[in-house]
Enzyme design. Structure first.
Site, PDB file in Angstrom:
ATOM      1  N   HIS A  43       0.827  -1.201   0.000  1.00 58.08           N
ATOM      2  CA  HIS A  43       0.000   0.000   0.000  1.00 58.08           C
ATOM      3  C   HIS A  43       0.866   1.258   0.000  1.00 58.08           C
ATOM      4  CE1 HIS A  43      -3.939  -1.707   0.244  1.00 58.08           C
ATOM      5  NE2 HIS A  43      -3.727  -2.323   1.389  1.00 58.08           N
ATOM      6  N   ARG A  65      -8.557   4.186  -6.493  1.00 55.86           N
ATOM      7  CA  ARG A  65     -10.003   4.193  -6.240  1.00 55.86           C
ATOM      8  C   ARG A  65     -10.435   5.602  -5.881  1.00 55.86           C
ATOM      9  NH1 ARG A  65     -13.159   0.162  -1.930  1.00 55.86           N
ATOM     10  NH2 ARG A  65     -15.233   0.342  -2.874  1.00 55.86           N
ATOM     11  N   TYR A 129     -10.233   1.098  -9.798  1.00 52.68           N
ATOM     12  CA  TYR A 129     -11.144   0.157  -9.139  1.00 52.68           C
ATOM     13  C   TYR A 129     -12.497   0.160  -9.836  1.00 52.68           C
ATOM     14  CZ  TYR A 129     -13.769  -2.046  -5.314  1.00 52.68           C
ATOM     15  OH  TYR A 129     -14.551  -2.882  -4.574  1.00 52.68           O
ATOM     16  N   MET A 168     -15.049 -14.280  -3.994  1.00 54.01           N
ATOM     17  CA  MET A 168     -13.952 -13.981  -3.087  1.00 54.01           C
ATOM     18  C   MET A 168     -14.416 -13.941  -1.633  1.00 54.01           C
ATOM     19  SD  MET A 168     -11.716 -11.162  -5.180  1.00 54.01           S
ATOM     20  CE  MET A 168     -10.412 -11.151  -3.953  1.00 54.01           C
ATOM     21  N   ARG A 193     -16.643  -6.450   2.608  1.00 56.30           N
ATOM     22  CA  ARG A 193     -17.881  -5.911   3.178  1.00 56.30           C
ATOM     23  C   ARG A 193     -18.932  -5.597   2.128  1.00 56.30           C
ATOM     24  NH1 ARG A 193     -19.990  -0.904   3.931  1.00 56.30           N
ATOM     25  NH2 ARG A 193     -18.230  -0.054   2.760  1.00 56.30           N
TER      26      ARG A 193
END
Length: 235
Positions: A43, A65, A129, A168, A193
């Site tokens: 990251h 993103r 993204y 996933m 989530r």
């Protein structure tokens, strides 16, 4: 890179198949001993990555993103899911830290700008993204070509199916459920989530939205702003 061997991939969790450069586990010693070609993720912004990135020019895939969904996802992962860093503030407090460049791996705008400046490098593939959501198949083909892999149309379809959100979420080799077993993550939350583009509308205040819009308008390169979309295009 595993030649679409899903069975092999399912036997080892992603932290060991695709380790984080900056994480203590499995660690740099393990990464150093891994035979080439290695898969390493991070990251970290380019300005903090090793200088060898410029000298050896490894193939690099960067995924950006939009900041509104990033801030929501980051909060739910770093604060709600993980039990590592205590945070006693509210979601709004966290948002204020994000827009004032006070969260880990930030500032967001600087991170994506550093990568955007390298987007035309031969060893760089810059993805959004949002594009992975709107046309996953196209992105999978881009990635395969970038990595020098040749697959049939049927194999591409298999990868797209295997890597969609629902698949996933059920895949224990990538869904980070093992963190709950180790006490690192909250048993009542999920690493995977939502995965939706535009979910920020259910969470962000008008003030935070305004500040994020200002960051995009004033701190990103002009030719990048049009790509920072905050919702899926109308069909």
């Amino acid at each position: 890179m595993n030649d679409i061997d899903f069975e092999k991939a399912s036997k080892i969790n992603i932290e060991h198949r695709f380790p984080y450069f900056e994480y203590p586990m499995p660690g740099l010693d393990v990464i150093a001993e891994t035979p080439s070609p290695r898969l390493i993720k991070s990251h970290l912004p380019f300005s903090i990555l090793p200088n060898q990135m410029d000298k050896k020019k490894p193939k690099t895939i960067y995924v950006a993103r939009n900041p509104k969904d990033t801030i929501v996802s980051y909060y739910w992962f770093g604060i709600k899911f993980l039990n590592v860093v205590p945070f006693n503030g509210s979601f709004e407090d966290y948002c204020r830290l994000f827009v004032t460049d006070q969260v880990a791996y930030g500032p967001w705008w600087k991170h994506v700008t550093e990568a955007w400046k390298r987007k035309d490098d031969e060893n760089m593939l810059f993805l959004f993204y949002e594009d992975l959501q709107t046309d996953a198949r196209k992105c999978v083909k881009q990635i395969a070509e970038f990595l020098g892999k040749s697959f049939t149309e049927e194999q591409i379809d298999l990868v797209v199916q295997h890597c969609n959100f629902d698949s996933m979420k059920k895949n224990r080799s990538v869904n980070y459920e093992w963190m709950k077993d180790d006490g690192i993550a909250n048993k009542d939350e999920a690493f995977l989530r939502s995965g939706k583009v535009g979910d920020w509308r259910n969470h962000l205040s008008e003030d935070i939205v305004k500040q994020l819009d200002e960051i995009v308008a004033t701190k990103l390169p002009a030719d990048m702003r049009e790509y920072i979309r905050d919702s899926l295009p109308e069909k």
